[in-house]
Design an enzyme around this catalytic site. Structure first.
Site, PDB file in Angstrom:
ATOM      1  N   ALA A 298      -1.686  -2.171  -4.719  1.00 25.73           N
ATOM      2  CA  ALA A 298      -2.207  -1.865  -5.774  1.00 25.73           C
ATOM      3  C   ALA A 298      -1.645  -0.600  -6.358  1.00 25.73           C
ATOM      4  CB  ALA A 298      -3.636  -1.632  -5.828  1.00 25.73           C
TER       5      ALA A 298
ATOM      6  N   GLU B 187      11.098  -2.961  -2.737  1.00 25.06           N
ATOM      7  CA  GLU B 187       9.751  -3.061  -2.940  1.00 25.06           C
ATOM      8  C   GLU B 187       9.483  -4.629  -2.682  1.00 25.06           C
ATOM      9  OE1 GLU B 187       8.908  -2.190  -6.922  1.00 25.06           O
ATOM     10  OE2 GLU B 187       6.819  -2.690  -6.683  1.00 25.06           O
TER      11      GLU B 187
ATOM     12  N   SER C 173       2.574 -11.760  -3.569  1.00 26.43           N
ATOM     13  CA  SER C 173       2.503 -12.716  -4.828  1.00 26.43           C
ATOM     14  C   SER C 173       3.570 -12.497  -5.902  1.00 26.43           C
ATOM     15  CB  SER C 173       0.922 -12.553  -5.473  1.00 26.43           C
ATOM     16  OG  SER C 173       1.221 -11.245  -5.744  1.00 26.43           O
TER      17      SER C 173
ATOM     18  N   ASN D 292       5.586  -2.549   0.609  1.00 29.00           N
ATOM     19  CA  ASN D 292       4.567  -2.996  -0.562  1.00 29.00           C
ATOM     20  C   ASN D 292       3.407  -2.071  -0.733  1.00 29.00           C
ATOM     21  OD1 ASN D 292       2.687  -4.590  -1.583  1.00 29.00           O
ATOM     22  ND2 ASN D 292       3.040  -6.226  -0.288  1.00 29.00           N
TER      23      ASN D 292
ATOM     24  N   ARG E 262       0.423 -13.126 -12.604  1.00 29.87           N
ATOM     25  CA  ARG E 262      -0.941 -12.856 -12.468  1.00 29.87           C
ATOM     26  C   ARG E 262      -1.446 -11.837 -13.576  1.00 29.87           C
ATOM     27  NH1 ARG E 262      -1.713 -10.729  -6.356  1.00 29.87           N
ATOM     28  NH2 ARG E 262      -4.069 -10.895  -7.284  1.00 29.87           N
TER      29      ARG E 262
ATOM     30  N   TYR F 128      -2.661 -14.564  -0.866  1.00 28.65           N
ATOM     31  CA  TYR F 128      -1.773 -13.713   0.182  1.00 28.65           C
ATOM     32  C   TYR F 128      -1.555 -14.606   1.605  1.00 28.65           C
ATOM     33  CZ  TYR F 128      -2.759 -10.192  -2.997  1.00 28.65           C
ATOM     34  OH  TYR F 128      -3.014  -9.418  -4.302  1.00 28.65           O
TER      35      TYR F 128
ATOM     36  N   HIS G  66       6.532  -7.652  -3.104  1.00 27.44           N
ATOM     37  CA  HIS G  66       4.936  -8.149  -3.206  1.00 27.44           C
ATOM     38  C   HIS G  66       4.938  -9.521  -2.830  1.00 27.44           C
ATOM     39  CE1 HIS G  66       4.033  -4.741  -5.485  1.00 27.44           C
ATOM     40  NE2 HIS G  66       5.419  -4.888  -6.072  1.00 27.44           N
TER      41      HIS G  66
ATOM     42  N   PRO H 201      -2.661  -0.022   0.340  1.00 23.56           N
ATOM     43  CA  PRO H 201      -3.963  -0.419   0.297  1.00 23.56           C
ATOM     44  C   PRO H 201      -4.471  -1.938   0.616  1.00 23.56           C
ATOM     45  CG  PRO H 201      -3.651   0.247  -1.772  1.00 23.56           C
ATOM     46  CD  PRO H 201      -2.430   0.570  -0.949  1.00 23.56           C
ATOM     47  N   ASN H 202      -5.525  -2.181   1.320  1.00 22.98           N
ATOM     48  CA  ASN H 202      -5.872  -3.467   1.429  1.00 22.98           C
ATOM     49  C   ASN H 202      -5.260  -4.520   2.174  1.00 22.98           C
ATOM     50  OD1 ASN H 202      -8.393  -3.001  -0.098  1.00 22.98           O
ATOM     51  ND2 ASN H 202      -7.092  -2.861  -1.890  1.00 22.98           N
TER      52      ASN H 202
ATOM     53  N   ARG I 248      -8.277 -11.504   3.390  1.00 27.83           N
ATOM     54  CA  ARG I 248      -8.250 -11.205   1.991  1.00 27.83           C
ATOM     55  C   ARG I 248      -7.456 -12.234   1.238  1.00 27.83           C
ATOM     56  NH1 ARG I 248      -4.082  -6.827  -0.762  1.00 27.83           N
ATOM     57  NH2 ARG I 248      -5.282  -6.961  -2.984  1.00 27.83           N
TER      58      ARG I 248
ATOM     59  N   ARG J 258      -0.725  -6.328 -13.412  1.00 26.67           N
ATOM     60  CA  ARG J 258       0.202  -6.374 -12.372  1.00 26.67           C
ATOM     61  C   ARG J 258       1.618  -6.265 -12.804  1.00 26.67           C
ATOM     62  NH1 ARG J 258      -3.481  -6.951  -8.193  1.00 26.67           N
ATOM     63  NH2 ARG J 258      -5.177  -8.172  -8.547  1.00 26.67           N
TER      64      ARG J 258
HETATM   65  C1  DQA Z   1       0.605  -7.137  -3.834  1.00 29.08           C
HETATM   66  C2  DQA Z   1       0.258  -7.300  -5.394  1.00 29.08           C
HETATM   67  C3  DQA Z   1      -0.563  -6.149  -5.858  1.00 29.08           C
HETATM   68  O1  DQA Z   1      -0.535  -6.640  -7.266  1.00 29.08           O
HETATM   69  C4  DQA Z   1      -2.033  -6.143  -5.131  1.00 29.08           C
HETATM   70  O2  DQA Z   1      -2.870  -5.131  -5.787  1.00 29.08           O
HETATM   71  C5  DQA Z   1      -1.588  -6.240  -3.766  1.00 29.08           C
HETATM   72  C6  DQA Z   1      -0.762  -7.059  -3.046  1.00 29.08           C
HETATM   73  C7  DQA Z   1       1.368  -8.540  -3.284  1.00 29.08           C
HETATM   74  O3  DQA Z   1       1.841  -8.411  -2.203  1.00 29.08           O
HETATM   75  O4  DQA Z   1       1.378  -9.365  -3.903  1.00 29.08           O
HETATM   76  O5  DQA Z   1      -2.263  -5.498  -3.241  1.00 29.08           O
HETATM   77  O6  DQA Z   1       1.379  -5.946  -3.770  1.00 29.08           O
END
Ligand code: DQA
Length: 150
Positions: A76, A97, A101, A73, A106, A22, A99, A9-10, A17, A110
């Site tokens: 959230a 997996e 960030s 990825n 953070r 990111y 990420h 998501p997102n 964003r 997270r």
């Molecule tokens: C993320 C880190 C997650 O905590 C966050 O909700 C994201 C992006 C990252 O790629 O750093 O949407 O997965």
């Protein structure tokens, strides 16, 4: 090796964003880089993104029919989704997996990822390069399988 790259998501909003977290690249650019980098490694990469947890789970369930590995990825959903963890365990494909960030630098919510419990490895904090590092790891997996217990 055919690899499914899933984004949660997102991540369709990459580029606009929180670019300070990111970076400036769009999802389309990230996906293009995954396909190109995969090609250079001899991997056939297919990319999909959804904001919908159920859709991600269905793609994971179907993955073993078409793919030999997964890069995900979960965004959230990493921090909330026992269902995605269960789906990955059910298909039992080597999964990396990613990420962008460094989730450990953070907010505390997270720091924990359910998905990590079903992952072969986890890469975080290297921006979009993390996807390429995940593909590198999968391409080298046969070599590593002889030297590690995973
Ligand atoms: C993320 C880190 C997650 O905590 C966050 O909700 C994201 C992006 C990252 O790629 O750093 O949407 O997965």
């Amino acid at each position: 090796m055919r690899v499914l790259v899933l984004n949660g998501p997102n991540l369709n909003m990459l580029g606009t964003r929180q670019p300070e977290v990111y970076g400036p690249h769009t999802l389309a650019q990230v996906e293009d880089r995954c396909v190109e980098h995969g090609h250079a490694l001899g991997l056939e990469v297919t990319c999909r993104q959804s904001n919908d947890e159920a859709k991600l789970i269905t793609w994971i369930q179907q993955a073993s029919a078409t793919f030999e590995a997964i890069v995900i990825n979960p965004a959230a959903y990493s921090h909330t989704s026992i269902a995605i963890m269960d789906a990955l365990r059910a298909v039992d494909l080597p999964t990396v997996e990613v990420h962008m960030s460094n989730i450990h630098r953070r907010e505390p919510f997270r720091h924990h990822s359910y998905v990590s419990q079903a992952a072969w490895g986890v890469i975080c904090g290297f921006g979009i390069q993390g996807y390429e590092m995940a593909l590198d790891a999968l391409a080298r997996r046969d070599v590593q399988a002889h030297t590690t217990e995973s």
